[in-house]
Motif scaffolding. Sequence first.
Motif, PDB file in Angstrom:
ATOM      1  N   ALA A 109      -0.918  -3.114  -5.368  1.00  0.00           N
ATOM      2  CA  ALA A 109      -1.248  -4.538  -5.450  1.00  0.00           C
ATOM      3  C   ALA A 109      -2.231  -4.838  -4.322  1.00  0.00           C
ATOM      4  N   ILE A 110      -3.226  -5.660  -4.622  1.00  0.00           N
ATOM      5  CA  ILE A 110      -4.227  -6.008  -3.621  1.00  0.00           C
ATOM      6  C   ILE A 110      -4.429  -7.529  -3.615  1.00  0.00           C
ATOM      7  N   PRO A 111      -3.441  -8.261  -3.094  1.00  0.00           N
ATOM      8  CA  PRO A 111      -3.638  -9.710  -2.985  1.00  0.00           C
ATOM      9  C   PRO A 111      -4.805  -9.991  -2.036  1.00  0.00           C
ATOM     10  N   HIS A 112      -5.522 -11.067  -2.308  1.00  0.00           N
ATOM     11  CA  HIS A 112      -6.664 -11.402  -1.470  1.00  0.00           C
ATOM     12  C   HIS A 112      -7.021 -12.866  -1.628  1.00  0.00           C
ATOM     13  N   ALA A 113      -7.702 -13.373  -0.613  1.00  0.00           N
ATOM     14  CA  ALA A 113      -8.210 -14.735  -0.673  1.00  0.00           C
ATOM     15  C   ALA A 113      -9.344 -14.892   0.320  1.00  0.00           C
ATOM     16  N   LYS A 114     -10.257 -15.743  -0.054  1.00  0.00           N
ATOM     17  CA  LYS A 114     -11.392 -16.124   0.775  1.00  0.00           C
ATOM     18  C   LYS A 114     -11.099 -17.567   1.175  1.00  0.00           C
ATOM     19  N   ASP A 115     -10.948 -17.812   2.491  1.00  0.00           N
ATOM     20  CA  ASP A 115     -10.523 -19.152   2.910  1.00  0.00           C
ATOM     21  C   ASP A 115     -11.017 -19.465   4.322  1.00  0.00           C
ATOM     22  N   SER A 116     -11.172 -20.755   4.604  1.00  0.00           N
ATOM     23  CA  SER A 116     -11.640 -21.187   5.922  1.00  0.00           C
ATOM     24  C   SER A 116     -10.611 -20.946   7.023  1.00  0.00           C
TER      25      SER A 116
END
Length: 147
Positions: A64-71
């Motif tokens: 599993a590769i959870p990810h997010a782009k966030d400030s």
Amino acid sequence: MNIQDLLSASRVNFDLQATTKLEVIDELIDILDADGKLSDKEQYKIAVLHREKEFSTGIGMGIAIPHAKDSSVKEAALTLGISKKGIDYESLDETLAHILFLIAVPADSNDVHLKVLSFISRKLMHQEVRDRLMSAKTYEDVLDAFQ
């Protein structure tokens, strides 16, 4: 791409305790936060969960590769967790996830997360790499698995 540019020894957990998808996301985010990579842990968690609602990042083969782009992310970073028991991560192939990478990138990053995701995914397609990660005991073992 060099994995050690994004993954440090302090962000590797060889014995995740989580038993659910939500718990493992929390556990991985806690590691990232403890290493000073987040300005707002809860905001980042919301971003990761929002991404998971769109499509599960359980890609199969025990990964599993959870990810997010966030400030809330101060700088691009990876966290690696290994679950010996496995976690139901709603993976595409319905297998339990044992190898979990959390990718965190700042909101103003161009395509860093896509490059990291592509790099990790390509490497993890090989059974030998997955086996080496599952048997890894040290950060150096993890780095060696990606060579």
